[in-house]
Design a protein around this motif. Sequence first.
Motif, PDB file in Angstrom:
ATOM      1  N   GLY A   1      10.838  36.548  16.699  1.00 20.72           N
ATOM      2  CA  GLY A   1       9.858  37.003  15.730  1.00 20.72           C
ATOM      3  C   GLY A   1      10.152  36.451  14.349  1.00 20.72           C
ATOM      4  N   ARG A   2       9.320  36.856  13.428  1.00 17.82           N
ATOM      5  CA  ARG A   2       9.409  36.362  12.062  1.00 17.82           C
ATOM      6  C   ARG A   2       9.342  37.518  11.079  1.00 17.82           C
ATOM      7  N   LEU A   3       9.903  37.324   9.899  1.00 22.72           N
ATOM      8  CA  LEU A   3       9.823  38.297   8.812  1.00 22.72           C
ATOM      9  C   LEU A   3       9.236  37.607   7.591  1.00 22.72           C
ATOM     10  N   ASN A   4       8.299  38.280   6.932  1.00 25.56           N
ATOM     11  CA  ASN A   4       7.813  37.733   5.673  1.00 25.56           C
ATOM     12  C   ASN A   4       8.748  38.149   4.535  1.00 25.56           C
ATOM     13  N   ARG A   5       8.405  37.735   3.333  1.00 23.97           N
ATOM     14  CA  ARG A   5       9.312  37.986   2.203  1.00 23.97           C
ATOM     15  C   ARG A   5       9.494  39.464   1.908  1.00 23.97           C
ATOM     16  N   LEU A   6       8.412  40.246   1.970  1.00 23.51           N
ATOM     17  CA  LEU A   6       8.517  41.672   1.684  1.00 23.51           C
ATOM     18  C   LEU A   6       9.356  42.389   2.739  1.00 23.51           C
ATOM     19  N   GLN A   7       9.142  42.070   3.995  1.00 25.21           N
ATOM     20  CA  GLN A   7       9.940  42.679   5.058  1.00 25.21           C
ATOM     21  C   GLN A   7      11.411  42.316   4.907  1.00 25.21           C
ATOM     22  N   PHE A   8      11.683  41.065   4.546  1.00 23.80           N
ATOM     23  CA  PHE A   8      13.066  40.635   4.338  1.00 23.80           C
ATOM     24  C   PHE A   8      13.696  41.388   3.172  1.00 23.80           C
ATOM     25  N   LEU A   9      12.951  41.543   2.082  1.00 21.32           N
ATOM     26  CA  LEU A   9      13.463  42.261   0.915  1.00 21.32           C
ATOM     27  C   LEU A   9      13.782  43.712   1.267  1.00 21.32           C
ATOM     28  N   ILE A  10      12.870  44.377   1.972  1.00 19.69           N
ATOM     29  CA  ILE A  10      13.107  45.774   2.361  1.00 19.69           C
ATOM     30  C   ILE A  10      14.317  45.868   3.292  1.00 19.69           C
ATOM     31  N   GLY A  11      14.402  44.953   4.258  1.00 21.61           N
ATOM     32  CA  GLY A  11      15.550  44.955   5.166  1.00 21.61           C
ATOM     33  C   GLY A  11      16.855  44.672   4.445  1.00 21.61           C
ATOM     34  N   LEU A  12      16.831  43.734   3.516  1.00 24.90           N
ATOM     35  CA  LEU A  12      18.041  43.383   2.770  1.00 24.90           C
ATOM     36  C   LEU A  12      18.514  44.547   1.906  1.00 24.90           C
ATOM     37  N   ILE A  13      17.582  45.201   1.226  1.00 30.21           N
ATOM     38  CA  ILE A  13      17.944  46.356   0.399  1.00 30.21           C
ATOM     39  C   ILE A  13      18.461  47.491   1.289  1.00 30.21           C
TER      40      ILE A  13
END
Length: 169
Positions: free
Chosen positions: A36-48
Amino acid sequence: MDILFNVGQAFVMGLIAFTITRWGYVHNIKILLLQGRLNRLQFLIGLIGLTLVASLFNNLISTLMNNVVILVSYWGVRLLGFLGHTVILSLYYVLYARRVQDFSLHGIVGICWCIFIAFTYPYLPIKSTSAAFMVIIWIVNLALLVIPGTNKANRYGAPAIWPAKRTRR
């Protein structure tokens, strides 16, 4: 000698974390799937979110280590820390692998990046290398947050559209 032990520990931790993600793939556990793929917002939420979880876990381990009085409990806390960091690392694998797949790159690039981060952890007490590693990590994370992924379907799936775009009626 301490650095060699820590690097070996990070290597074993990386292998076990990869085994956890592989186990998640075999048992179809969605949070551990590398597809699957993650967009920038999903990546930011996951990273935080993962950073907060890792910080809380590190504070727990630090508090437990400060209150250890016998050798058995010391090794118990070390084992708990090792296992907890291994699980957190496997979640970071998923996060970075899915994000780089949004660029049409293979997920192994994200996993290699996580391994690099895990291998730099033992060098944190050395101030000069710690600053250099932190700058590199921040630059790469910023690039992953700023650069948009491909907007068409690639071999890793359709673009991750979340939150859903509103349509006018």
